[in-house]
Each structure stands twice: as C-alpha cells, then as structure tokens.
Enzyme design. Structure first.
Site, PDB file in Angstrom:
ATOM      1  N   TYR A 118      -1.518  -0.275  10.529  1.00 29.36           N
ATOM      2  CA  TYR A 118      -1.854  -0.546   9.207  1.00 29.36           C
ATOM      3  C   TYR A 118      -0.735  -0.118   8.167  1.00 29.36           C
ATOM      4  O   TYR A 118      -0.064  -0.947   7.559  1.00 29.36           O
ATOM      5  CB  TYR A 118      -3.125   0.072   8.445  1.00 29.36           C
ATOM      6  CG  TYR A 118      -3.549  -0.240   7.298  1.00 29.36           C
ATOM      7  CD1 TYR A 118      -4.193  -1.561   6.787  1.00 29.36           C
ATOM      8  CD2 TYR A 118      -3.096   0.541   6.025  1.00 29.36           C
ATOM      9  CE1 TYR A 118      -4.040  -2.125   5.433  1.00 29.36           C
ATOM     10  CE2 TYR A 118      -3.436   0.082   4.822  1.00 29.36           C
ATOM     11  CZ  TYR A 118      -3.954  -1.211   4.312  1.00 29.36           C
ATOM     12  OH  TYR A 118      -4.267  -1.426   2.809  1.00 29.36           O
TER      13      TYR A 118
ATOM     14  N   SER B  62       0.885  -1.221   0.022  1.00 37.55           N
ATOM     15  CA  SER B  62      -0.068  -0.008   0.086  1.00 37.55           C
ATOM     16  C   SER B  62       0.862   1.161   0.025  1.00 37.55           C
ATOM     17  O   SER B  62       1.997   1.267   0.633  1.00 37.55           O
ATOM     18  CB  SER B  62      -0.966  -0.092   1.267  1.00 37.55           C
ATOM     19  OG  SER B  62      -1.333   1.298   1.561  1.00 37.55           O
TER      20      SER B  62
HETATM   21  P1  NAD Z   1     -11.642  -6.312   0.576  1.00 40.26           P
HETATM   22  O1  NAD Z   1     -12.054  -5.937   1.669  1.00 40.26           O
HETATM   23  O2  NAD Z   1     -12.562  -5.795  -0.674  1.00 40.26           O
HETATM   24  O3  NAD Z   1     -11.255  -7.671   0.135  1.00 40.26           O
HETATM   25  C1  NAD Z   1     -10.602  -8.427   1.007  1.00 40.26           C
HETATM   26  C2  NAD Z   1     -10.550  -9.765   0.687  1.00 40.26           C
HETATM   27  O4  NAD Z   1      -9.597 -10.390   1.716  1.00 40.26           O
HETATM   28  C3  NAD Z   1     -11.826 -10.641   0.763  1.00 40.26           C
HETATM   29  O5  NAD Z   1     -11.712 -11.532  -0.049  1.00 40.26           O
HETATM   30  C4  NAD Z   1     -11.986 -11.050   2.173  1.00 40.26           C
HETATM   31  O6  NAD Z   1     -12.559 -12.301   2.241  1.00 40.26           O
HETATM   32  C5  NAD Z   1     -10.095 -11.421   2.182  1.00 40.26           C
HETATM   33  N1  NAD Z   1      -9.755 -11.521   3.664  1.00 40.26           N
HETATM   34  C6  NAD Z   1     -10.026 -10.642   4.661  1.00 40.26           C
HETATM   35  N2  NAD Z   1      -9.627 -11.242   5.898  1.00 40.26           N
HETATM   36  C7  NAD Z   1      -9.256 -12.518   5.455  1.00 40.26           C
HETATM   37  C8  NAD Z   1      -8.655 -13.448   6.361  1.00 40.26           C
HETATM   38  N3  NAD Z   1      -8.494 -13.350   7.745  1.00 40.26           N
HETATM   39  N4  NAD Z   1      -8.479 -14.777   5.871  1.00 40.26           N
HETATM   40  C9  NAD Z   1      -8.615 -14.854   4.625  1.00 40.26           C
HETATM   41  N5  NAD Z   1      -9.220 -13.857   3.852  1.00 40.26           N
HETATM   42  C10 NAD Z   1      -9.410 -12.765   4.443  1.00 40.26           C
HETATM   43  O7  NAD Z   1     -10.191  -5.370   0.389  1.00 40.26           O
HETATM   44  P2  NAD Z   1      -9.604  -4.791  -1.056  1.00 40.26           P
HETATM   45  O8  NAD Z   1     -10.119  -3.443  -1.066  1.00 40.26           O
HETATM   46  O9  NAD Z   1      -9.870  -5.605  -2.388  1.00 40.26           O
HETATM   47  O10 NAD Z   1      -7.768  -4.638  -0.573  1.00 40.26           O
HETATM   48  C11 NAD Z   1      -7.155  -5.918  -0.960  1.00 40.26           C
HETATM   49  C12 NAD Z   1      -5.943  -5.853  -0.408  1.00 40.26           C
HETATM   50  O11 NAD Z   1      -5.283  -4.627  -1.098  1.00 40.26           O
HETATM   51  C13 NAD Z   1      -5.501  -5.619   1.005  1.00 40.26           C
HETATM   52  O12 NAD Z   1      -4.319  -6.367   1.436  1.00 40.26           O
HETATM   53  C14 NAD Z   1      -5.493  -4.121   1.223  1.00 40.26           C
HETATM   54  O13 NAD Z   1      -4.582  -3.832   2.338  1.00 40.26           O
HETATM   55  C15 NAD Z   1      -4.752  -3.755   0.095  1.00 40.26           C
HETATM   56  N6  NAD Z   1      -5.117  -2.340  -0.316  1.00 40.26           N
HETATM   57  C16 NAD Z   1      -6.386  -1.922  -0.716  1.00 40.26           C
HETATM   58  C17 NAD Z   1      -6.557  -0.542  -1.326  1.00 40.26           C
HETATM   59  C18 NAD Z   1      -7.961   0.013  -1.640  1.00 40.26           C
HETATM   60  O14 NAD Z   1      -7.830   1.168  -2.093  1.00 40.26           O
HETATM   61  N7  NAD Z   1      -8.970  -0.963  -1.742  1.00 40.26           N
HETATM   62  C19 NAD Z   1      -5.255   0.445  -1.099  1.00 40.26           C
HETATM   63  C20 NAD Z   1      -4.028  -0.277  -0.697  1.00 40.26           C
HETATM   64  C21 NAD Z   1      -3.810  -1.462  -0.593  1.00 40.26           C
END
Ligand code: NAD
Length: 260
Positions: A163, A150
C-alpha cells in the site's frame, strides 16, 4: 460574477470523481458540486452511487450529479467509463483519482495476485484514467487532476508495504505528469491524508488503545474528516490554485512534521 470571485468557482466544469459512493470520494463530489461543478461519480456499488447522487442533487440542485458503476481495476471497465462520459456530451475538465484500497498482511504473506490487485487499483487505474482523460482536459482552460495519495507514500505507517509503495508511486506519478502536461495546460497535484474518519478506517479506530496511539502521534490531536480532504482537493481544482502543479499536500493534522 466578477473576475476575482470566479477564481473561487467551478461553474460549468465537469468533474469525474472515482470511489465517490462514500468516504473521501463522496465528500469531494459534494465539495465540487457546492462550487458549481457537475460531479460524475464512479464506484462499484450502483445502489450506493444512486443514493450519493440523490443526496448531492438535493443539496446542490444545479450541479446535475450523475453516476456510473464500474470496477476500475478492470481495464475494459475504465474504457466503459469514458464511453459513458463521451455519451454525456460534457467534456471533463477535472479528474479526482480517489478509488483505492488495501490488503494488509505481513510482507512475506503477499501473493502475486494480492500485489496485482492492489497496484492495479491504487496505481494503474489512476495512471490509465489520467491518460484517458488527457484529450478532454487539454481542451479546457482550467484543467486539473488531483490524486488521493497518503502519508503512507512518504513514511511507514503500518499499512503493509505494498500500500505504501503504491501511494509513493502515485505521488511520483503526480510529479511526472505535472511536468509532462504543464505545456498542455493540465495541472496535476495530490493530497496525502493521515487518518480520516471513513467506513474504511472505522474498525481500526474503534479500538480505544489504537486510537489513543494515533492521537498521540498527531499534533492536532484528532482524526480528520472527509470534508477536510475535500477542501484541499477543491482548492487544487480551482483557478485560484492556477500556479500550483506537481505538489503533494499533506492533510494530516501535522503528522508528517512531527518528529519528537
Ligand atoms: P472507502 O473504502 O470508504 O471508499 C472507497 C471508495 O472507492 C468507495 O466508493 C468504493 O466503492 C471505491 N472503490 C474501491 N474499489 C474500487 C474499484 N475497484 N473500482 C471502483 N471503485 C472502487 O475509502 P476512503 O477511506 O474514503 O479512502 C479513499 C481514498 O483515500 C483511498 O485511495 C485511500 O487509499 C485514501 N486514503 C484514505 C485515508 C483514510 O484514513 N481514510 C488515509 C489516506 C489515504
């Protein structure tokens, strides 16, 4: 297929993608399937995983997507994922550590349990999955790990300190494993997204004032899409990126470069 085109394909490769039931993880599973890989989807919710697999199978029938429901913050469940992979008889050559989450609080309000939960999922799970995958990855000529970091691992973005700490550590894990495992033929890279439109970011971005502030600070003036992260992840998995390891690629519309 000629040698040049095969550098842009992942045919016959098995890819484990965590957090693949929705958002960025699902987009990565779809992108890898489109390039010929068989995606193995892991997340917590079985019904969502089933729906995600059906969607991928319909669009990319030859990719044979499969799923396993597990809470990756539990060490026994991480082991269960690898028992499942062993039973499939499709050794892994690609691993995308995408599952992650946040608990956002003022710094002084975090409990020990909050910290444990956050670091266990965002960092320890990714580290342990890399170690569990290593024996299989080391057998393959195009083996790659991509970690979803991130921009918060590089600068302050109001996420709450833990985080940001977890993502900075994930970036550093990427650098260390890349150097340690280069001799095993395993490339390890990360992507660092800024705001991407997913279910997780929906509530924050639905506030028009907040959205406006985010867009003002983003040179490209828009929110990213999960597919735009998946494109970078796929590139880092492809033989076409065979000399890239230890890199953290920002997928951020220019955010990290924007001073004044
Ligand atoms: P999201 O919340 O939409 O999806 C998260 C996914 O992870 C889901 O499939 C959920 O079931 C799974 N998950 C969560 N906890 C879990 C656990 N304990 N065991 C197994 N699976 C688990 O998230 P997103 O926005 O798609 O983000 C995905 C990744 O990208 C994360 O690591 C997040 O930190 C990173 N990220 C996202 C953004 C953003 O703006 N969306 C920005 C920077 C980084």
């Amino acid at each position: 297929m000629n040698a040049h085109l095969s550098r842009w394909r992942l045919d016959g490769q098995s890819a484990l993608i965590t957090g693949a039931s929705r958002g960025i993880g699902l987009a990565c599973a779809r992108e890898l399937a489109a390039l010929g890989a068989s995606p193995l989807l892991v997340a917590r919710d079985e019904a969502q995983l089933n729906a995600a697999c059906e969607e991928i199978a319909e669009d990319f029938p030859e990719s044979e997507p499969r799923f396993f429901a597990a809470d990756l913050s539990e060490s026994e469940e991480r082991l269960a994922v690898f028992d499942w992979v062993a039973d499939l008889g499709a050794p892994l050559s690609l691993l995308v550590n995408n599952a992650g989450g946040n608990i956002k609080k003022p710094t002084l309000d975090y409990s020990g349990e909050d910290l444990h939960q956050l670091f266990e999922l965002n960092l320890v799970a990714a580290f342990e999955l890399c170690r569990l995958a290593h024996p299989q990855l080391a057998q393959h000529a195009n083996a790659a790990i991509v970690n979803i970091g991130s921009v918060s691992g590089a600068t302050h973005v109001r996420t709450g300190a833990p985080y940001g700490i977890s993502k900075a550590a994930l970036h550093q894990m990427t650098v260390n494993l890349a150097c340690d495992w280069a001799e095993d033929g395993i490339r390890v890279n990360a992507v660092a997204p800024w705001y991407i439109r997913t279910q997780r970011t929906g509530p924050a971005l639905s506030d028009p004032d907040y959205l406006d502030e985010v867009l003002q600070r983003t040179p490209m003036g828009r929110i990213g899409e999960p597919e735009e992260v998946a494109g970078a992840v796929a590139f880092l998995c492809l033989p076409a990126s065979s000399y890239i390891t230890g890199s953290v690629i920002a997928v951020d519309g220019g955010f990290l470069h924007y001073g004044f």
